[in-house]
Design a protein around this motif. Structure first.
Motif, mmCIF file in Angstrom:
data_model
loop_
_atom_site.group_PDB
_atom_site.id
_atom_site.type_symbol
_atom_site.label_atom_id
_atom_site.label_comp_id
_atom_site.label_asym_id
_atom_site.label_seq_id
_atom_site.Cartn_x
_atom_site.Cartn_y
_atom_site.Cartn_z
ATOM 1 N N THR A 105 -4.818 6.038 -1.269
ATOM 2 C CA THR A 105 -3.981 4.853 -1.125
ATOM 3 C C THR A 105 -3.998 4.073 -2.427
ATOM 4 O O THR A 105 -5.069 3.788 -2.966
ATOM 5 C CB THR A 105 -4.489 3.946 0.017
ATOM 6 O OG1 THR A 105 -4.518 4.688 1.229
ATOM 7 C CG2 THR A 105 -3.576 2.746 0.184
ATOM 8 N N ARG A 125 0.848 5.491 0.096
ATOM 9 C CA ARG A 125 -0.043 6.533 0.586
ATOM 10 C C ARG A 125 0.323 7.886 -0.006
ATOM 11 O O ARG A 125 1.504 8.184 -0.214
ATOM 12 C CB ARG A 125 0.036 6.607 2.111
ATOM 13 C CG ARG A 125 -0.791 7.709 2.755
ATOM 14 C CD ARG A 125 -0.539 7.791 4.249
ATOM 15 N NE ARG A 125 -1.118 9.000 4.831
ATOM 16 C CZ ARG A 125 -2.238 9.021 5.529
ATOM 17 N NH1 ARG A 125 -2.932 7.903 5.725
ATOM 18 N NH2 ARG A 125 -2.697 10.154 6.019
ATOM 19 N N THR A 149 -3.008 0.510 -3.930
ATOM 20 C CA THR A 149 -2.729 -0.856 -3.483
ATOM 21 C C THR A 149 -2.349 -1.715 -4.672
ATOM 22 O O THR A 149 -3.026 -1.697 -5.702
ATOM 23 C CB THR A 149 -3.963 -1.456 -2.778
ATOM 24 O OG1 THR A 149 -4.316 -0.639 -1.655
ATOM 25 C CG2 THR A 149 -3.659 -2.863 -2.290
ATOM 26 N N GLU A 182 0.852 -1.193 0.000
ATOM 27 C CA GLU A 182 0.000 0.000 0.000
ATOM 28 C C GLU A 182 0.886 1.241 0.000
ATOM 29 O O GLU A 182 1.801 1.358 0.815
ATOM 30 C CB GLU A 182 -0.894 0.026 1.243
ATOM 31 C CG GLU A 182 -2.062 -0.924 1.183
ATOM 32 C CD GLU A 182 -3.049 -0.694 2.324
ATOM 33 O OE1 GLU A 182 -4.118 -1.314 2.311
ATOM 34 O OE2 GLU A 182 -2.737 0.124 3.226
#
Lengths: 111, 113
Positions: free
Chosen positions: A76, A22, A78, A20
């Motif tokens: 985010t 950010r 992913t 992940e």
């Protein structure tokens, strides 16, 4: 902060793991972008959020990639089941009037 | 399909001379164009922009020219300085404010003394 903030700055992960990434955009910016730059390549568009509109996901390379933006702010990105070809610098940018401002990027290395 | 193209991967210019970086696009719906500069290990930084209603925009040493009929834009840096050595990207979008930006592949500029 005054600029776009990305975390982590560097990430090494094993092939097959999920990661992940950010992004904290500049406060008040309605648009948020994710790009990636592979070694020696240009900036590849991944996904674009604009206000409350549905995101433009046309640049996501596979269904292993997804992104969300919560509350119109933090985003985010992913990547599931990472592959070695996912190794790149992932860049986030935000904008209000057209000029996008970039973060420093997250360097992802898949080993 | 590369909608924004920078056909010169690199350019070398002597300090004090003019640097000209070129960019071509294929999408006639693009109406806003930007140039970014990128140093290693940093994110791109915005330099200058131009909308399709203009054919020239100037900011200090940097001038961007737009030729809509040729679908071509260029960035002029005069005079070039060693600190200008970086990778330059052009980008385009279909509308303002804040539409999706499509980037070219970049041109590495080296300014030597």
């Amino acid at each position: 902060g005054a600029g776009v903030s990305q975390s982590p700055s560097n990430k090494v992960t094993e092939k097959g793991k999920d990661v992940e990434l950010r992004c904290d955009p500049i406060s008040g910016h309605t648009a948020l972008y994710w790009y990636r730059q592979s070694l020696g390549q240009g900036l590849e568009f991944l996904i674009y959020f604009q206000g409350n509109s549905a995101p433009d996901k046309s640049g996501l390379p596979s269904d292993r990639f997804s992104a969300e933006r919560t509350g119109g702010s933090v985003s985010t990105l992913t990547i599931q089941r990472t592959q070695q070809e996912d190794s790149a610098v992932y860049l986030c940018a935000s904008s209000y009037t057209g000029e996008a401002f970039f973060g420093q990027g997250t360097r992802l290395t898949v080993v | 399909d590369q909608q924004v193209k920078q056909n010169s991967p690199s350019l070398s210019v002597q300090e004090g001379r003019i640097s000209i970086l070129n960019c071509d696009y294929t999408n006639s719906m693009f109406d806003y164009f930007l140039w970014y500069k990128k140093y290693p290990a940093e994110g791109p930084t915005f330099l200058i922009s131009i909308s399709s209603i203009k054919d020239k925009n100037e900011d200090g040493r940097f001038t961007v020219f737009l030729n809509k009929s040729a679908k071509h834009l260029s960035l002029h840096i005069v005079p070039s300085q060693p600190g200008d050595s970086a990778v330059y990207f052009c980008a385009a979008s279909e509308r303002r404010p804040a539409d999706k930006l499509i980037f070219g592949t970049g041109t590495r500029l080296q300014v030597f003394p």
